[in-house]
Design a protein around this motif. Structure first.
Motif, PDB file in Angstrom:
ATOM      1  N   ALA A 261       0.822  -1.406   0.135  1.00 14.28           N
ATOM      2  CA  ALA A 261      -0.112  -0.164   0.001  1.00 14.28           C
ATOM      3  C   ALA A 261       0.862   1.413  -0.129  1.00 14.28           C
ATOM      4  N   PHE A 262       2.193   1.179   0.680  1.00 15.88           N
ATOM      5  CA  PHE A 262       3.029   2.178   0.531  1.00 15.88           C
ATOM      6  C   PHE A 262       3.581   2.489  -0.712  1.00 15.88           C
ATOM      7  N   GLY A 263       4.124   1.576  -1.229  1.00 11.55           N
ATOM      8  CA  GLY A 263       4.796   1.509  -2.298  1.00 11.55           C
ATOM      9  C   GLY A 263       4.006   1.771  -3.861  1.00 11.55           C
ATOM     10  N   SER A 264       2.811   0.997  -4.001  1.00 12.58           N
ATOM     11  CA  SER A 264       1.990   1.271  -5.046  1.00 12.58           C
ATOM     12  C   SER A 264       1.333   2.928  -5.229  1.00 12.58           C
ATOM     13  N   GLY A 265       1.521   3.654  -3.951  1.00  9.60           N
ATOM     14  CA  GLY A 265       0.933   4.868  -4.058  1.00  9.60           C
ATOM     15  C   GLY A 265       1.761   5.671  -4.597  1.00  9.60           C
ATOM     16  N   LEU A 266       3.149   5.588  -4.888  1.00 13.31           N
ATOM     17  CA  LEU A 266       4.244   6.715  -5.308  1.00 13.31           C
ATOM     18  C   LEU A 266       4.124   6.650  -6.887  1.00 13.31           C
ATOM     19  N   PRO A 267       4.258   7.891  -7.362  1.00 13.82           N
ATOM     20  CA  PRO A 267       4.230   8.112  -8.596  1.00 13.82           C
ATOM     21  C   PRO A 267       5.081   7.198  -9.468  1.00 13.82           C
ATOM     22  N   ILE A 268       4.830   6.772 -10.791  1.00 14.74           N
ATOM     23  CA  ILE A 268       5.479   6.044 -11.742  1.00 14.74           C
ATOM     24  C   ILE A 268       5.868   6.990 -12.686  1.00 14.74           C
ATOM     25  N   ALA A 269       7.427   6.591 -12.869  1.00 13.53           N
ATOM     26  CA  ALA A 269       8.203   7.448 -13.838  1.00 13.53           C
ATOM     27  C   ALA A 269       7.457   7.449 -15.011  1.00 13.53           C
TER      28      ALA A 269
ATOM     29  N   THR B  13       4.807  12.295 -14.041  1.00 14.63           N
ATOM     30  CA  THR B  13       4.262  12.065 -15.109  1.00 14.63           C
ATOM     31  C   THR B  13       5.262  12.645 -16.266  1.00 14.63           C
ATOM     32  N   GLY B  14       5.802  13.659 -16.020  1.00 15.24           N
ATOM     33  CA  GLY B  14       6.567  14.195 -17.195  1.00 15.24           C
ATOM     34  C   GLY B  14       8.036  13.945 -17.144  1.00 15.24           C
ATOM     35  N   ILE B  15       8.566  13.072 -16.039  1.00 11.36           N
ATOM     36  CA  ILE B  15       9.946  12.750 -15.624  1.00 11.36           C
ATOM     37  C   ILE B  15      10.166  11.464 -16.081  1.00 11.36           C
ATOM     38  N   PHE B  16      11.430  11.455 -16.786  1.00  9.48           N
ATOM     39  CA  PHE B  16      12.007  10.127 -17.268  1.00  9.48           C
ATOM     40  C   PHE B  16      11.049   9.359 -18.239  1.00  9.48           C
ATOM     41  N   THR B  17      10.277  10.126 -19.282  1.00  6.54           N
ATOM     42  CA  THR B  17       9.411   9.690 -20.178  1.00  6.54           C
ATOM     43  C   THR B  17      10.073   9.018 -21.028  1.00  6.54           C
TER      44      THR B  17
ATOM     45  N   GLY C 208       7.981   3.601 -16.572  1.00  2.40           N
ATOM     46  CA  GLY C 208       7.130   2.587 -15.904  1.00  2.40           C
ATOM     47  C   GLY C 208       7.666   1.725 -14.849  1.00  2.40           C
ATOM     48  N   ARG C 209       8.885   1.856 -14.655  1.00  3.58           N
ATOM     49  CA  ARG C 209       9.391   0.594 -13.717  1.00  3.58           C
ATOM     50  C   ARG C 209       9.991   1.449 -12.274  1.00  3.58           C
ATOM     51  N   LEU C 210      10.571   2.554 -12.330  1.00  2.00           N
ATOM     52  CA  LEU C 210      10.877   3.481 -11.363  1.00  2.00           C
ATOM     53  C   LEU C 210       9.611   4.052 -10.662  1.00  2.00           C
ATOM     54  N   THR C 211       9.539   4.212  -9.435  1.00  2.00           N
ATOM     55  CA  THR C 211       8.626   4.845  -8.605  1.00  2.00           C
ATOM     56  C   THR C 211       9.330   5.900  -7.692  1.00  2.00           C
ATOM     57  N   GLY C 212       8.859   6.806  -7.341  1.00  2.00           N
ATOM     58  CA  GLY C 212       9.597   7.674  -6.540  1.00  2.00           C
ATOM     59  C   GLY C 212       8.717   8.920  -6.035  1.00  2.00           C
ATOM     60  N   LYS C 213       8.829   9.364  -4.767  1.00  2.07           N
ATOM     61  CA  LYS C 213       8.271  10.481  -4.011  1.00  2.07           C
ATOM     62  C   LYS C 213       9.071  11.814  -4.372  1.00  2.07           C
TER      63      LYS C 213
ATOM     64  N   VAL D 115      21.498  15.367 -12.254  1.00  4.77           N
ATOM     65  CA  VAL D 115      21.605  14.429 -11.178  1.00  4.77           C
ATOM     66  C   VAL D 115      20.489  13.313 -11.149  1.00  4.77           C
ATOM     67  N   TRP D 116      19.226  13.812 -11.404  1.00  7.57           N
ATOM     68  CA  TRP D 116      18.146  12.682 -11.237  1.00  7.57           C
ATOM     69  C   TRP D 116      18.520  11.549 -12.499  1.00  7.57           C
ATOM     70  N   THR D 117      18.913  12.142 -13.635  1.00 10.93           N
ATOM     71  CA  THR D 117      19.372  11.512 -14.668  1.00 10.93           C
ATOM     72  C   THR D 117      20.446  10.470 -14.336  1.00 10.93           C
ATOM     73  N   ALA D 118      21.299  11.010 -13.805  1.00 10.32           N
ATOM     74  CA  ALA D 118      22.527  10.230 -13.606  1.00 10.32           C
ATOM     75  C   ALA D 118      22.181   9.006 -12.734  1.00 10.32           C
ATOM     76  N   LEU D 119      21.260   9.345 -11.695  1.00 16.53           N
ATOM     77  CA  LEU D 119      20.816   8.641 -10.590  1.00 16.53           C
ATOM     78  C   LEU D 119      19.984   7.326 -11.310  1.00 16.53           C
ATOM     79  N   ALA D 120      19.095   7.628 -12.412  1.00 14.88           N
ATOM     80  CA  ALA D 120      18.181   6.696 -12.842  1.00 14.88           C
ATOM     81  C   ALA D 120      19.381   5.886 -13.819  1.00 14.88           C
ATOM     82  N   ASP D 121      20.374   6.523 -14.243  1.00 19.74           N
ATOM     83  CA  ASP D 121      21.090   5.421 -15.344  1.00 19.74           C
ATOM     84  C   ASP D 121      21.914   4.247 -14.580  1.00 19.74           C
ATOM     85  N   VAL D 122      22.036   4.786 -13.360  1.00 20.09           N
ATOM     86  CA  VAL D 122      22.708   3.900 -12.398  1.00 20.09           C
ATOM     87  C   VAL D 122      21.822   2.917 -11.936  1.00 20.09           C
ATOM     88  N   LEU D 123      20.742   3.308 -11.691  1.00 17.97           N
ATOM     89  CA  LEU D 123      19.669   2.154 -10.898  1.00 17.97           C
ATOM     90  C   LEU D 123      19.369   1.244 -12.199  1.00 17.97           C
TER      91      LEU D 123
END
Length: 506
Positions: free
Chosen positions: A402-410, A417-421, A427-432, A483-491
């Motif tokens: 219930a906690f994780g599924s409430g987070l926005p989806i990349a 919605t407009g991030i990491f499109t 569609g795989r990364l979720t984040g607050k 910075v966000w993009t670099a993090l996503a690349d690593v993840l």
């Protein structure tokens, strides 16, 4: 010379040769007795079979032949094989490569920021893990976690309509009171699609439906006022510590009774008192349904032991939490914090909520030495948290909880919605997310940009990550987006080899 044992063996042979042979007669007799019943049974069966053929038609042959069920091939994997624990095996094979990708990224962060990543709760790498930082809306992660635990995911928040006395011939003599139950999503039907807020209300509770229920109860007139009662919580409509231009714009005023985030249809500004605002909106809805109100809107407290005319429940708290996380809803966060205080201490206040939240973190084994929970929304500049504490909260849940599924989806929902499109993690990364702009930019406190969540891996494992950036101009897109993009690349590099799904039993 013969040995004694030789003589004994010869004597045994002589004795056997001299022993008389047994007669076979008794065996033949026993065999005969065994055969006779069998012959009798065969004769009886033959007679019965003949009788059936003479007196009854033979049963028809089966129309179809039913084949025996096919058995699936058994798994060939041994019970002691590492394939029986594919998540563990995948993690062992891939953690080293992930760590090598993560370490250089962590080295690029400034000394006022923190970050950390783990796989299935096992820390892989971190920067400034215990440094107190301003979390912005990542504060809502703590509110969400504690609300699900203390208030409960299935709990509903009830708004009631009460009168001092029972109606007579459809007329309520005196006031009608609208009693707030702490529902932050109470909305008229026009509000979710009004575009007055950045994100549409999710899981709204219909104030129109509540007005319908008053009409359906036979009410036709109210001789007094419609009173808004938010006494479930204290009367603090704004949290202290907010920056300039936040109160009344980004959040508040809020109370246990709040409709449309304190908006009334046709009014340009939010109501100064959310209780009176909700009462004005309810009068409008009652009038639309032919119910006359002689008085006006007011703020007050429902009569003790009053007569309940109608009620309406919110969506479960799990959905309320999901709305708060997906939309980064500040009012919802502040009301949930007060509800946490009410359930935990019997006091519906921000301070009580903070105490209960801090105690819950301690109960979970999280170090709160440097943690300051000043509000629920994260708008306060006084909030402080560590990446260690945030990561520990994330590790208590899974992406599909219930906690994780409430987070926005990349690239798909909520504040992402407009991030990491166009990123592989869409569609795989979720984040607050979290943002604070704190001018002047050349003075403290710093601006904030935060992102914390999960990357689910096929087969059931997950990466938990937290990133809280503090810096003079970090909320500027040109600074935080790389910075966000670099993090996503690593993840996205985890797992570099086989996934748990690929390593499962065969």
């Amino acid at each position: 010379m013969s040995r004694p044992e030789d003589r004994v063996q010869r004597g045994d042979r002589q004795q056997r040769r001299g022993r008389p042979r047994r007669s076979a007669g008794p065996l033949l007799v026993l065999g005969a007795f065994a055969v006779i019943p069998a012959i009798a049974l065969f004769a009886l069966f033959s007679w019965a079979d003949g009788s059936i053929e003479e007196n009854e038609p033979a049963p028809p042959p089966p129309s179809t032949v039913v084949a025996p069920p096919a058995f699936a091939d058994p798994l060939s994997t041994s019970m002691l094989s590492m394939r029986r624990v594919p998540a563990v095996l995948s993690r062992q094979l891939n953690v080293s490569d992930f760590q090598q990708e993560l370490t250089p990224f962590l080295g690029t962060l400034n000394d006022r920021s923190c970050a950390a990543a783990s796989v299935d709760g096992i820390l892989i790498g971190a920067k400034n893990l215990d440094l107190p930082v301003i979390p912005a809306s990542n504060e809502k992660l703590v509110v969400a976690a504690v609300a699900l635990d203390v208030v409960g995911p299935e709990t509903v928040l009830t708004t009631s309509v009460v009168s001092a006395t029972a109606p007579v011939d459809g007329v309520i003599g005196g006031d009608l009171t609208l009693v707030g139950g702490g529902d932050p999503l109470l909305s008229s039907d026009w509000y979710p699609t009004s575009n007055l807020e950045r994100y549409a209300v999710l899981s709204p509770t219909s104030l129109d439906t509540l007005a319908d229920r008053v009409r359906d109860a036979g009410i036709t007139a109210i001789t007094g006022n419609v009173v808004g009662d938010g006494s479930r919580y204290d009367d603090e409509f704004f949290a202290p510590g907010w920056g300039d231009g936040v109160a009344g714009l980004e959040a508040g005023p809020y109370d246990a009774l709040m409709a449309n985030d304190s908006r009334v249809l046709g009014e340009q500004q939010r109501a100064n008192d959310p209780n009176t605002g909700a009462a004005r909106e309810f009068i409008r809805l009652l009038n639309e349904r032919g119910i006359t109100v002689a008085g006006s809107a007011a703020s007050g407290i429902a009569p003790t032991g009053g007569n309940v005319i109608a009620t309406i429940d919110s969506a479960p708290v799990s959905d309320v939490v999901g709305e708060m996380l997906a939309n980064s809803d500040n009012n919802t966060a502040e009301l949930l914090m007060k509800e946490i205080g009410l359930v935990g201490e019997g006091i519906g206040s921000r301070e009580a909520g903070a105490r209960v939240m801090t105690a819950k973190l301690v109960e979970w084994g999280i170090d709160t030495t440097s943690v300051v929970l000043s509000d629920g929304s994260g708008l306060s500049l006084d909030n402080r948290i560590t990446c260690s504490a945030l990561l520990s909260v994330m590790q208590r849940f899974t992406p599909d909880s219930a906690f994780g599924s409430g987070l926005p989806i990349a690239g798909q929902t909520g504040t992402l919605t407009g991030i990491f499109t166009d990123h592989p993690l869409a569609g795989r990364l979720t984040g607050k997310t979290g943002t604070l702009n704190n001018p002047p930019f050349n003075a403290d406190p710093p601006a904030v940009k935060a992102l914390s969540g999960y990357v689910a891996v096929d087969g059931g494992t997950a990466v938990e990550y937290v990133l809280v950036l503090n810096g003079p101009t970090i909320s500027d897109q040109s600074e935080y987006r790389p910075v966000w993009t670099a993090l996503a690349d690593v993840l996205n590099t985890y797992p570099a080899g086989a996934t748990p799904a690929e390593l499962g039993p065969r």
